[in-house]
Enzyme design. Sequence first.
Site, PDB file in Angstrom:
ATOM      1  CE1 TYR A 133      -3.660   2.566   0.981  1.00  0.00           C
ATOM      2  CE2 TYR A 133      -2.199   3.186   2.784  1.00  0.00           C
ATOM      3  CZ  TYR A 133      -3.314   3.430   2.015  1.00  0.00           C
ATOM      4  OH  TYR A 133      -4.088   4.540   2.267  1.00  0.00           O
ATOM      5  CB  SER A 134       3.810   2.127   2.082  1.00  0.00           C
ATOM      6  OG  SER A 134       4.755   3.139   2.152  1.00  0.00           O
TER       7      SER A 134
HETATM    8  P1  NDP Z   1     -12.778   2.514   1.559  1.00  0.00           P
HETATM    9  O1  NDP Z   1     -12.226   1.132   1.618  1.00  0.00           O
HETATM   10  O2  NDP Z   1     -13.780   2.926   2.574  1.00  0.00           O
HETATM   11  O3  NDP Z   1     -13.421   2.760   0.130  1.00  0.00           O
HETATM   12  C1  NDP Z   1     -12.750   2.336  -1.016  1.00  0.00           C
HETATM   13  C2  NDP Z   1     -13.568   2.701  -2.229  1.00  0.00           C
HETATM   14  O4  NDP Z   1     -12.887   2.167  -3.382  1.00  0.00           O
HETATM   15  C3  NDP Z   1     -14.958   2.086  -2.198  1.00  0.00           C
HETATM   16  O5  NDP Z   1     -15.882   2.967  -2.805  1.00  0.00           O
HETATM   17  C4  NDP Z   1     -14.796   0.834  -3.047  1.00  0.00           C
HETATM   18  O6  NDP Z   1     -16.050   0.526  -3.622  1.00  0.00           O
HETATM   19  C5  NDP Z   1     -13.783   1.307  -4.095  1.00  0.00           C
HETATM   20  N1  NDP Z   1     -13.011   0.203  -4.674  1.00  0.00           N
HETATM   21  C6  NDP Z   1     -12.437  -0.838  -4.024  1.00  0.00           C
HETATM   22  N2  NDP Z   1     -11.835  -1.663  -4.904  1.00  0.00           N
HETATM   23  C7  NDP Z   1     -12.053  -1.141  -6.131  1.00  0.00           C
HETATM   24  C8  NDP Z   1     -11.709  -1.552  -7.447  1.00  0.00           C
HETATM   25  N3  NDP Z   1     -11.026  -2.676  -7.675  1.00  0.00           N
HETATM   26  N4  NDP Z   1     -12.110  -0.785  -8.493  1.00  0.00           N
HETATM   27  C9  NDP Z   1     -12.828   0.358  -8.283  1.00  0.00           C
HETATM   28  N5  NDP Z   1     -13.177   0.801  -7.058  1.00  0.00           N
HETATM   29  C10 NDP Z   1     -12.798   0.048  -5.997  1.00  0.00           C
HETATM   30  O7  NDP Z   1     -11.498   3.490   1.559  1.00  0.00           O
HETATM   31  P2  NDP Z   1     -11.295   4.845   2.373  1.00  0.00           P
HETATM   32  O8  NDP Z   1     -12.488   5.695   2.186  1.00  0.00           O
HETATM   33  O9  NDP Z   1     -10.841   4.508   3.743  1.00  0.00           O
HETATM   34  O10 NDP Z   1     -10.058   5.480   1.597  1.00  0.00           O
HETATM   35  C11 NDP Z   1     -10.268   6.410   0.539  1.00  0.00           C
HETATM   36  C12 NDP Z   1      -8.935   7.021   0.153  1.00  0.00           C
HETATM   37  O11 NDP Z   1      -8.352   7.648   1.297  1.00  0.00           O
HETATM   38  C13 NDP Z   1      -7.909   6.002  -0.350  1.00  0.00           C
HETATM   39  O12 NDP Z   1      -7.178   6.538  -1.415  1.00  0.00           O
HETATM   40  C14 NDP Z   1      -7.033   5.780   0.857  1.00  0.00           C
HETATM   41  O13 NDP Z   1      -5.734   5.367   0.504  1.00  0.00           O
HETATM   42  C15 NDP Z   1      -7.023   7.166   1.464  1.00  0.00           C
HETATM   43  N6  NDP Z   1      -6.676   7.135   2.867  1.00  0.00           N
HETATM   44  C16 NDP Z   1      -7.534   6.579   3.774  1.00  0.00           C
HETATM   45  C17 NDP Z   1      -7.172   6.502   5.100  1.00  0.00           C
HETATM   46  C18 NDP Z   1      -8.068   5.919   6.136  1.00  0.00           C
HETATM   47  O14 NDP Z   1      -7.609   5.770   7.296  1.00  0.00           O
HETATM   48  N7  NDP Z   1      -9.322   5.606   5.835  1.00  0.00           N
HETATM   49  C19 NDP Z   1      -5.853   6.985   5.576  1.00  0.00           C
HETATM   50  C20 NDP Z   1      -5.046   7.566   4.531  1.00  0.00           C
HETATM   51  C21 NDP Z   1      -5.453   7.629   3.234  1.00  0.00           C
HETATM   52  P3  NDP Z   1     -16.489  -0.903  -4.214  1.00  0.00           P
HETATM   53  O15 NDP Z   1     -16.194  -1.911  -3.154  1.00  0.00           O
HETATM   54  O16 NDP Z   1     -17.951  -0.691  -4.473  1.00  0.00           O
HETATM   55  O17 NDP Z   1     -15.699  -1.071  -5.458  1.00  0.00           O
END
Ligand code: NDP
Length: 283
Positions: free
Chosen positions: A177-178
């Site tokens: 991930y990093s």
């Molecule tokens: P979530 O896991 O809550 O949401 C991820 C989203 O991505 C969902 O809408 C999911 O929907 C979609 N997704 C997952 N796999 C795929 C795929 N193969 N193709 C298309 N869409 C996909 O993530 P967060 O809201 O926690 O994180 C959002 C952003 O914030 C990310 O970039 C993360 O790195 C960053 N971030 C989050 C942190 C945290 O602590 N939450 C900390 C630092 C950064 P579906 O399953 O319907 O596809």
Amino acid sequence: KVICATGVVAGLIAFFWKDDFNPESLSGARVLVTGASAGIGEQIAYHYARFGAEIVLTARREAVLQKVMEKCLTLGAKKIFYIPADMSSPSEPEKVIQFAVQKLGGLDYLVLNHIGTNRFQEWTGDVDYTRWLLQVNFLSYVALATAALPTLEKNRGALVVVSSLTGRMPTPFTTSYSATKFALDGFFSSLRHELIMQKRDVSVTLCILGLIDTDSALEYTRGKVHISASPAPEAALAIVRGGAARAHEVFYPRWLQQLCCLWALFPSSGNHVLRTFYNYSSP
Ligand code: NDP
């Protein structure tokens, strides 16, 4: 003394730094949000809806996208569409951009936010997982941005890239991930230079987030870290504001910026302190 001086300088910068956010600029703005079915992406969609934007949502789960779409309409979105797409497939990014441009007539904001499942565990040697994650978390971002650049350039648009503290400062249990988040910083910060040098008016905002209280993040970090999570709606608002203000970087929570400065000055002691926030008992 150096720590105090750095803290004071960073504090002053934070105190006097104001973004140029004008909420009215988002009324009627045409926005594509990826990873919009859950977590921070869902909250980003709700903020754009409240500001009266025209929105395209994408993620994999159609039924959930449908629900987010309905809520966006009640919040004030001027237009809204969704397109289910799996970003592990290299053909999807271009299709998604074509769909958004066709439905909205162009794009002003591309918000890249989706991620594949984060395992938050020690490195097990699974190279295939790393390859897959690079496709979902990095290569699809590059492909989406590339396909959207012509329409963004035409509209003085903005690329907003959601990254993480672990894309600036490596942390344990996040090897793959990093790596994907460091790759985003390298690619999009280099692209920002080129766009400025070529006088192409597309801003690039890199968002560096700490732990946020989304269901997925709380689940994979449970019992493993001693860090409190910040609220997803606030993180989402910081991202939307930063994109609208055409900021180069957004740190949320804000103190992460000072933390990164301190870590750059004192990496060895910084890393030592960092490891104490993680639960680990050697086998
Ligand atoms: P979530 O896991 O809550 O949401 C991820 C989203 O991505 C969902 O809408 C999911 O929907 C979609 N997704 C997952 N796999 C795929 C795929 N193969 N193709 C298309 N869409 C996909 O993530 P967060 O809201 O926690 O994180 C959002 C952003 O914030 C990310 O970039 C993360 O790195 C960053 N971030 C989050 C942190 C945290 O602590 N939450 C900390 C630092 C950064 P579906 O399953 O319907 O596809």
